[in-house]
Design a protein around this motif. Structure first.
Motif, PDB file in Angstrom:
ATOM      1  N   UNK A 103       0.808  -1.217   0.000  1.00 52.22           N
ATOM      2  CA  UNK A 103       0.000   0.000   0.000  1.00 52.22           C
ATOM      3  C   UNK A 103       0.847   1.275   0.000  1.00 52.22           C
ATOM      4  N   UNK A 104       2.131   1.160   0.283  1.00 46.17           N
ATOM      5  CA  UNK A 104       2.990   2.338   0.321  1.00 46.17           C
ATOM      6  C   UNK A 104       3.136   2.960   1.693  1.00 46.17           C
ATOM      7  N   UNK A 105       2.702   2.254   2.732  1.00 52.65           N
ATOM      8  CA  UNK A 105       2.826   2.778   4.092  1.00 52.65           C
ATOM      9  C   UNK A 105       4.253   2.695   4.610  1.00 52.65           C
ATOM     10  N   UNK A 106       5.013   1.685   4.177  1.00 53.66           N
ATOM     11  CA  UNK A 106       6.381   1.496   4.646  1.00 53.66           C
ATOM     12  C   UNK A 106       7.291   1.197   3.457  1.00 53.66           C
ATOM     13  N   UNK A 107       8.595   1.291   3.704  1.00 55.25           N
ATOM     14  CA  UNK A 107       9.582   1.078   2.642  1.00 55.25           C
ATOM     15  C   UNK A 107      10.055  -0.368   2.563  1.00 55.25           C
ATOM     16  N   UNK A 108      10.256  -0.994   3.746  1.00 51.00           N
ATOM     17  CA  UNK A 108      10.803  -2.332   3.803  1.00 51.00           C
ATOM     18  C   UNK A 108      10.134  -3.116   4.927  1.00 51.00           C
ATOM     19  N   UNK A 109       9.990  -4.420   4.722  1.00 54.39           N
ATOM     20  CA  UNK A 109       9.544  -5.335   5.771  1.00 54.39           C
ATOM     21  C   UNK A 109      10.690  -6.295   6.061  1.00 54.39           C
ATOM     22  N   UNK A 110      11.026  -6.426   7.342  1.00 51.78           N
ATOM     23  CA  UNK A 110      12.198  -7.186   7.756  1.00 51.78           C
ATOM     24  C   UNK A 110      11.788  -8.171   8.849  1.00 51.78           C
ATOM     25  N   UNK A 111      12.304  -9.400   8.833  1.00 50.71           N
ATOM     26  CA  UNK A 111      12.038 -10.302   9.956  1.00 50.71           C
ATOM     27  C   UNK A 111      12.384  -9.633  11.280  1.00 50.71           C
ATOM     28  N   UNK A 112      11.516  -9.800  12.271  1.00 50.91           N
ATOM     29  CA  UNK A 112      11.681  -9.077  13.539  1.00 50.91           C
ATOM     30  C   UNK A 112      13.058  -9.279  14.149  1.00 50.91           C
ATOM     31  N   UNK A 113      13.597 -10.486  14.050  1.00 47.73           N
ATOM     32  CA  UNK A 113      14.894 -10.775  14.653  1.00 47.73           C
ATOM     33  C   UNK A 113      16.032 -10.041  13.962  1.00 47.73           C
ATOM     34  N   UNK A 114      15.814  -9.588  12.732  1.00 45.78           N
ATOM     35  CA  UNK A 114      16.863  -8.909  11.967  1.00 45.78           C
ATOM     36  C   UNK A 114      16.628  -7.402  11.851  1.00 45.78           C
ATOM     37  N   UNK A 115      15.553  -6.909  12.469  1.00 49.33           N
ATOM     38  CA  UNK A 115      15.146  -5.525  12.269  1.00 49.33           C
ATOM     39  C   UNK A 115      16.226  -4.536  12.692  1.00 49.33           C
ATOM     40  N   UNK A 116      16.706  -4.647  13.906  1.00 51.65           N
ATOM     41  CA  UNK A 116      17.686  -3.675  14.401  1.00 51.65           C
ATOM     42  C   UNK A 116      18.950  -3.685  13.553  1.00 51.65           C
ATOM     43  N   UNK A 117      19.410  -4.870  13.186  1.00 52.26           N
ATOM     44  CA  UNK A 117      20.633  -4.961  12.386  1.00 52.26           C
ATOM     45  C   UNK A 117      20.445  -4.310  11.022  1.00 52.26           C
ATOM     46  N   UNK A 118      19.290  -4.516  10.409  1.00 49.30           N
ATOM     47  CA  UNK A 118      19.050  -3.946   9.090  1.00 49.30           C
ATOM     48  C   UNK A 118      18.903  -2.434   9.168  1.00 49.30           C
ATOM     49  N   UNK A 119      18.248  -1.938  10.217  1.00 50.20           N
ATOM     50  CA  UNK A 119      18.117  -0.486  10.395  1.00 50.20           C
ATOM     51  C   UNK A 119      19.486   0.156  10.578  1.00 50.20           C
ATOM     52  N   UNK A 120      20.331  -0.446  11.419  1.00 49.09           N
ATOM     53  CA  UNK A 120      21.658   0.117  11.650  1.00 49.09           C
ATOM     54  C   UNK A 120      22.514   0.057  10.386  1.00 49.09           C
ATOM     55  N   UNK A 121      22.369  -1.008   9.604  1.00 45.42           N
ATOM     56  CA  UNK A 121      23.101  -1.091   8.339  1.00 45.42           C
ATOM     57  C   UNK A 121      22.705   0.050   7.418  1.00 45.42           C
ATOM     58  N   UNK A 122      21.390   0.291   7.323  1.00 47.75           N
ATOM     59  CA  UNK A 122      20.923   1.365   6.454  1.00 47.75           C
ATOM     60  C   UNK A 122      21.369   2.735   6.958  1.00 47.75           C
TER      61      UNK A 122
END
Length: 244
Positions: A173-192
């Motif tokens: 729907x365009x509400x968010x940019x990316x969907x990430x498995x919960x266990x990997x969320x923090x790591x992916x956010x910090x990488x970005x």
């Protein structure tokens, strides 16, 4: 600063955490304080990270404790909503990019600010809805944030049904940019964030400025504005530095 907002300045990143843990709501005074932080963030940061202390990102707007009951006079009551509408304007008008992290429920006001983030990451367990009509409230406050972020059919379906949608549908729907498995969320956010903050500051600000202004222009105006920004940003001294 507001007791329900946690602020951490980390190098050129401003971390803002919604911290009303008793109900994960956002009060009018919180929204007003958030506006001030976002509108001045460029003075000390190149980007903002917005998330919640959880477990939910935001369960919607709540009235501040101790406030007087709302007046029955519609004209006088309009000012009551300035904190919310002002926070939407601040998210659009902030000069630096805002990165959102959404976990748990993202409801009403939460869905609005999630959509207004420039880049947003949702845990695959996150859920989104616009619940107002279920309380006999027309959700035009939320819709004023979503009208140019989502397609018309999606906004109206969510507004009329008040049903929760999963993170993957929020992505569609365009509400968010990316969907990430919960266990990997923090790591992916910090990488970005590391990637984002490695980019030259003029480019970070220029990209957001263009997308804030150009959609309101006619075709030729948008092209001319792009030409002007392209020349200004790409000749900035910061753009000449080699990427690490």
């Amino acid at each position: 600063m507001h007791p329900h907002l946690l602020i951490e300045a980390q190098d050129r990143l401003l971390r803002i955490t919604l911290n009303r843990t008793e109900d994960n709501g956002v009060s009018d005074s919180m929204a007003s304080a958030l506006s001030q932080l976002l509108l001045t963030a460029h003075e000390r940061a190149d980007a903002v990270l917005l998330r919640s202390a959880g477990p939910d990102f935001c369960t919607g707007r709540v009235r501040d404790a101790g406030t007087t009951p709302p007046t029955a006079e519609a004209y006088l009551r309009r000012d009551e909503y300035d904190g919310i509408f002002g926070s939407y304007q601040a998210m659009r008008g902030a000069k630096v990019p805002i990165v959102g992290v959404i976990e748990g429920r993202c409801m009403g006001f939460g869905a609005a600010i999630a959509a207004l983030c420039d880049v947003s990451f949702a845990a695959d367990s996150a859920r989104f809805n616009i619940p107002e009509i279920g309380h006999n409230v027309m959700p035009t406050m939320v819709m004023s944030a979503l009208y140019d972020r989502m397609n018309r059919n999606a906004v109206l379906w969510m507004a009329y049904s008040a049903d929760f949608i999963a993170a993957e549908r929020a992505l569609a729907y365009g509400l968010v940019s990316q969907v990430v498995p919960a266990a990997q969320l923090d790591a992916e956010v910090e990488r970005f964030l590391g990637l984002l903050l490695s980019r030259p500051r003029p480019a970070l600000l220029g990209l957001k400025e263009y997308l804030r202004v150009a959609p309101r222009m006619d075709e030729q105006g948008a092209i001319d504005y792009a030409r002007s920004l392209h020349s200004m940003v790409n000749t900035a001294s910061a753009m000449k530095k080699k990427a690490h």
